[in-house]
Design a protein around this motif. Structure first.
Motif, short mmCIF file in Angstrom:
data_model
loop_
_atom_site.label_atom_id
_atom_site.label_comp_id
_atom_site.label_asym_id
_atom_site.label_seq_id
_atom_site.Cartn_x
_atom_site.Cartn_y
_atom_site.Cartn_z
N GLN A 3 46.51 -20.98 20.22
CA GLN A 3 46.87 -19.66 20.72
C GLN A 3 46.99 -19.63 22.23
O GLN A 3 47.56 -18.69 22.78
CB GLN A 3 45.84 -18.64 20.25
CG GLN A 3 45.76 -18.52 18.73
CD GLN A 3 44.79 -17.44 18.32
OE1 GLN A 3 44.85 -16.31 18.78
NE2 GLN A 3 43.86 -17.78 17.43
N VAL A 4 46.40 -20.62 22.88
CA VAL A 4 46.48 -20.72 24.34
C VAL A 4 47.01 -22.11 24.67
O VAL A 4 46.45 -23.11 24.22
CB VAL A 4 45.09 -20.51 24.98
CG1 VAL A 4 45.17 -20.63 26.49
CG2 VAL A 4 44.52 -19.14 24.59
N LYS A 5 48.08 -22.14 25.45
CA LYS A 5 48.74 -23.42 25.70
C LYS A 5 48.88 -23.69 27.18
O LYS A 5 49.32 -22.81 27.95
CB LYS A 5 50.13 -23.43 25.07
CG LYS A 5 50.13 -23.26 23.56
CD LYS A 5 51.52 -23.19 23.00
CE LYS A 5 51.48 -22.93 21.50
NZ LYS A 5 52.82 -22.84 20.91
N THR A 26 49.81 -16.78 22.70
CA THR A 26 50.63 -16.23 21.62
C THR A 26 50.04 -14.96 21.01
O THR A 26 50.76 -14.17 20.42
CB THR A 26 50.81 -17.27 20.50
OG1 THR A 26 49.51 -17.67 20.02
CG2 THR A 26 51.55 -18.50 21.01
N ASN A 27 48.74 -14.76 21.16
CA ASN A 27 48.08 -13.63 20.50
C ASN A 27 48.16 -12.38 21.39
O ASN A 27 47.55 -12.32 22.45
CB ASN A 27 46.62 -14.00 20.23
CG ASN A 27 45.89 -12.97 19.40
OD1 ASN A 27 46.35 -11.84 19.24
ND2 ASN A 27 44.76 -13.34 18.85
N SER A 28 48.89 -11.38 20.94
CA SER A 28 49.08 -10.17 21.74
C SER A 28 47.80 -9.32 21.82
O SER A 28 47.73 -8.37 22.59
CB SER A 28 50.22 -9.34 21.18
OG SER A 28 49.96 -9.02 19.82
N SER A 69 54.35 -9.23 29.32
CA SER A 69 55.57 -9.25 28.49
C SER A 69 55.96 -10.67 28.13
O SER A 69 56.47 -10.94 27.05
CB SER A 69 56.72 -8.53 29.20
OG SER A 69 57.00 -9.17 30.43
N ALA A 70 55.69 -11.59 29.04
CA ALA A 70 56.02 -13.00 28.78
C ALA A 70 54.85 -13.74 28.16
O ALA A 70 54.99 -14.92 27.82
CB ALA A 70 56.43 -13.69 30.08
N LYS A 71 53.69 -13.09 28.05
CA LYS A 71 52.47 -13.74 27.56
C LYS A 71 52.21 -15.01 28.37
O LYS A 71 52.04 -16.11 27.84
CB LYS A 71 52.55 -14.04 26.07
CG LYS A 71 52.61 -12.81 25.17
CD LYS A 71 52.40 -13.20 23.72
CE LYS A 71 52.39 -11.99 22.80
NZ LYS A 71 53.72 -11.37 22.69
N ALA A 92 41.30 -17.20 26.89
CA ALA A 92 41.66 -15.82 26.60
C ALA A 92 40.75 -15.27 25.52
O ALA A 92 40.32 -16.01 24.62
CB ALA A 92 43.12 -15.75 26.14
N SER A 93 40.46 -13.98 25.62
CA SER A 93 39.62 -13.35 24.60
C SER A 93 40.17 -11.98 24.25
O SER A 93 40.96 -11.40 24.99
CB SER A 93 38.17 -13.24 25.07
OG SER A 93 38.06 -12.29 26.10
N ALA A 94 39.73 -11.49 23.07
CA ALA A 94 40.18 -10.19 22.57
C ALA A 94 38.98 -9.29 22.40
O ALA A 94 37.89 -9.74 22.03
CB ALA A 94 40.93 -10.36 21.27
#
Lengths: 114, 114
Positions: A3-5, A26-28, A69-71, A92-94
Motif C-alpha cells: 500500500q506504500v511504495k 494506494t489506500n485513500s 489527489s496524486a496519492k 502511512a496510517s489510517a
C-alpha cells in the motif's frame, strides 16, 4: 499488496544539494504520513510527519509535501549533509479504532557525498 | 524520552529451535508491534497488540506467535525457527491513537537461523 511504495531503492546526491525522496500510496483512507530514518544496525527514528489536512510541513532542513489527489508524498532535504546518509522509510496510517494500519514502504537508501 | 528495549541484539539459532524475542517499553504505550525488515521489502508487520492479552495478525504472521502478559512487554516467538526467518526484527510501541502520533522503535534484533 504494498500500500506504500518507494520506487527508488537508492539515491545519491552531492553535499549541499537537495535530496528528494518520493513515496506513493494506494489506500485513500490513509490520513497521516511519516518519514523515518534508519542507520545500519539501529532502529528507525521518526523524522517528520504530515496530516492529510495539510500539503506541506517543514522542520529545519526537512520538508514533507503531500499531494492527496496524486496519492504522493515527498521528502526534501536542503541542504543535504553527509550525516543524512541513511535509509529513509515512508509510512502511512489510517484513523480507526485499534488500528494497525501503519504501513511502511521498502525504503530508499540515501548517500550524500562530501 | 521513549525507550523501547529489545533484550537480544544478535542471535544465532539452529533450524527447529524455539526462539523468544523480548521487547519492553517504558512509556505506558497501549500499542506494541513486531516488524521484520528485509532488503527490498521494507518493514513488514508480523503481529500487533493494542492491549494486554490482545493480539492481531499483521501481514506475515505465519510461523510466529506473540505474548503480551504485561502492558510494557511484548514477546515474539518463533515456534520452530527456519532459515527463511533470518532477518532483522524490530519492536515498536505507540499510543493507542496512531494517527497524529508516531511509533517508536527499538534498536532491532538480528536473528540468523542456520
Amino acid at each position: 499488496d504494498q500500500q506504500v511504495k518507494q520506487n527508488s531503492p537508492s539515491l545519491s546526491v552531492q553535499e549541499g544539494r537537495i535530496s528528494i525522496l518520493n513515496c506513493d500510496y494506494t489506500n485513500s483512507m490513509f490520513d497521516y504520513f511519516l518519514w523515518y530514518k534508519k542507520y545500519p544496525a539501529e532502529g528507525p527514528t521518526f523524522l517528520i510527519s504530515i496530516s492529510s489536512i495539510k500539503d506541506k510541513n517543514e522542520d529545519g532542513r526537512f520538508t514533507v509535501f503531500l499531494n492527496k489527489s496524486a496519492k504522493h508524498l515527498s521528502l526534501h532535504i536542503v541542504p543535504s549533509q553527509p550525516g543524512d546518509s541513511a535509509v529513509y522509510f515512508c509510512a502511512a496510517s489510517a484513523h480507526q479504532d485499534n488500528n494497525n494500519d501503519m504501513r511502511f514502504g521498502a525504503g530508499t537508501r540515501l548517500t550524500v557525498k562530501p | 524520552d521513549v525507550k523501547v528495549t529489545q533484550s537480544s541484539r544478535y542471535l544465532v539459532k539452529r533450524t527447529g529451535e524455539k526462539v523468544f524475542l523480548e521487547c519492553v517499553q517504558d512509556m505506558d504505550h497501549e500499542n506494541m508491534f513486531w516488524y521484520r525488515q528485509d532488503p527490498g521489502l521494507g518493514l513488514r508487520l508480523i503481529y500487533f497488540s493494542y492491549d494486554v492479552k490482545m493480539k492481531e495478525k499483521g501481514d506475515i504472521p505465519e510461523g510466529y506467535s506473540v505474548s503480551r502478559e504485561k502492558k510494557e512487554r511484548f514477546s515474539l516467538i518463533l515456534e520452530s525457527a527456519s532459515t527463511n526467518q533470518t532477518s532483522m526484527y524490530l519492536c515498536a510501541s505507540s499510543l493507542r491513537e496512531i494517527s497524529g502520533n508516531t511509533i517508536y522503535f527499538g534498536e532491532g534484533s538480528w536473528l540468523t537461523v542456520v
